[in-house]
Design an enzyme around this catalytic site. Structure first.
Site, PDB file in Angstrom:
ATOM      1  N   SER A 150     -36.723  25.731  46.364  1.00  0.00           N
ATOM      2  CA  SER A 150     -35.752  24.696  46.034  1.00  0.00           C
ATOM      3  C   SER A 150     -34.435  25.369  45.670  1.00  0.00           C
ATOM      4  O   SER A 150     -34.424  26.529  45.237  1.00  0.00           O
ATOM      5  CB  SER A 150     -36.245  23.874  44.831  1.00  0.00           C
ATOM      6  OG  SER A 150     -35.224  23.050  44.318  1.00  0.00           O
ATOM      7  N   TYR A 156     -38.835  24.034  35.522  1.00  0.00           N
ATOM      8  CA  TYR A 156     -38.986  23.807  36.961  1.00  0.00           C
ATOM      9  C   TYR A 156     -38.250  24.894  37.744  1.00  0.00           C
ATOM     10  O   TYR A 156     -38.796  25.464  38.696  1.00  0.00           O
ATOM     11  CB  TYR A 156     -38.453  22.421  37.337  1.00  0.00           C
ATOM     12  CG  TYR A 156     -38.471  22.155  38.825  1.00  0.00           C
ATOM     13  CD1 TYR A 156     -39.678  21.979  39.502  1.00  0.00           C
ATOM     14  CD2 TYR A 156     -37.289  22.095  39.560  1.00  0.00           C
ATOM     15  CE1 TYR A 156     -39.710  21.749  40.866  1.00  0.00           C
ATOM     16  CE2 TYR A 156     -37.309  21.864  40.923  1.00  0.00           C
ATOM     17  CZ  TYR A 156     -38.518  21.691  41.574  1.00  0.00           C
ATOM     18  OH  TYR A 156     -38.540  21.470  42.926  1.00  0.00           O
TER      19      TYR A 156
END
Length: 234
Positions: free
Chosen positions: A143, A156
């Site tokens: 990501s 995250y």
């Protein structure tokens, strides 16, 4: 011409979003695809859609990637069904409360188990066969949060930084083995899960945009290893 005919691929997190798009694109290029996720009913729906097109075959295996025995069993099943695994897409991922001050330890642990351990378990399970055949491709879906951190994504982002680090290390570990590694970092993608978090000022990425990046990396000549792809909205 089907660019991946004769290849077998495994896609984790294949019951929704990016995973579904990747599985469909792989099958559309002729690959046989094993779809792995926890929601068997959702997987079976996607399998029906893929098999109805008459290109690559698909089958579903209910899998919790945070459990090594689950992953090992799924890989064994895939090999039994199709003979080998040429492509392994570590797509399964979990977005949870990433703020350290919130003390949401359970959410952190779940993200670490799925986003990091899941990648390692899957890679560990398929690498021996790939190395033995001097051929294979590991695709890790990271990501842009693995490149940039906001005040709400600390944990995250840490897990996605880890996915990039694993990809970079694997590329060096596997040099001259014939096994390729690609890390793909999407920006904000329009999925069911992200619908409320999308920006209003620009068009978000579509799941197919990420799937096409996967196909691009996979269909390069054998001597070309596309290590890193970042896909952002304009």
């Amino acid at each position: 011409m089907l660019k991946l005919k004769g290849k077998t691929a495994v896609v984790t997190g294949a019951s929704s979003g990016i995973g579904v798009a990747i599985a469909k694109q792989l099958a559309n290029e002729g690959a046989d695809v094993v779809l792995a996720a926890r929601r068997k009913d959702k997987l079976e729906q996607v399998v029906k859609e893929i098999n109805s097109l008459g290109k690559g075959k698909a089958l579903a295996v209910s899998t919790d990637v945070s459990q090594q025995n689950n992953v090992d069993s799924m890989v064994d099943y895939a090999v039994e069904a199709f003979g080998k695994i040429d492509i392994y897409v570590n797509n399964a991922g979990l977005v949870g409360d990433g703020i350290v001050r919130n003390e949401n330890v359970k959410a952190w642990e779940q993200m670490i188990d799925v986003n990091i351990k899941g990648v390692l378990y899957g890679t560990h399970a398929v690498l021996p066969g790939m190395i033995e055949r001097s051929s294979g491709h590991i695709i890790n879906i990271s990501s842009v949060s693995g490149q940039e951190v906001t005040k709400s994504t600390t944990v995250y982002s840490a897990t996605k930084f880890a996915v990039r680090a694993i990809s970079m290390g694997l590329e060096k570990e596997l040099a001259r083995t014939g096994v390729r590694v690609t890390n793909i970092s999407p920006g904000m993608v329009e999925t069911e899960r992200n619908s409320e978090r999308l920006p209003n000022d620009r068009k978000p990425l579509q799941t197919d945009d990420i799937a096409k990046a996967v196909i691009y990396a996979l269909t390069q000549p054998d001597y070309v290893n596309v290590n890193e792809i970042t896909v952002r909205p304009v």
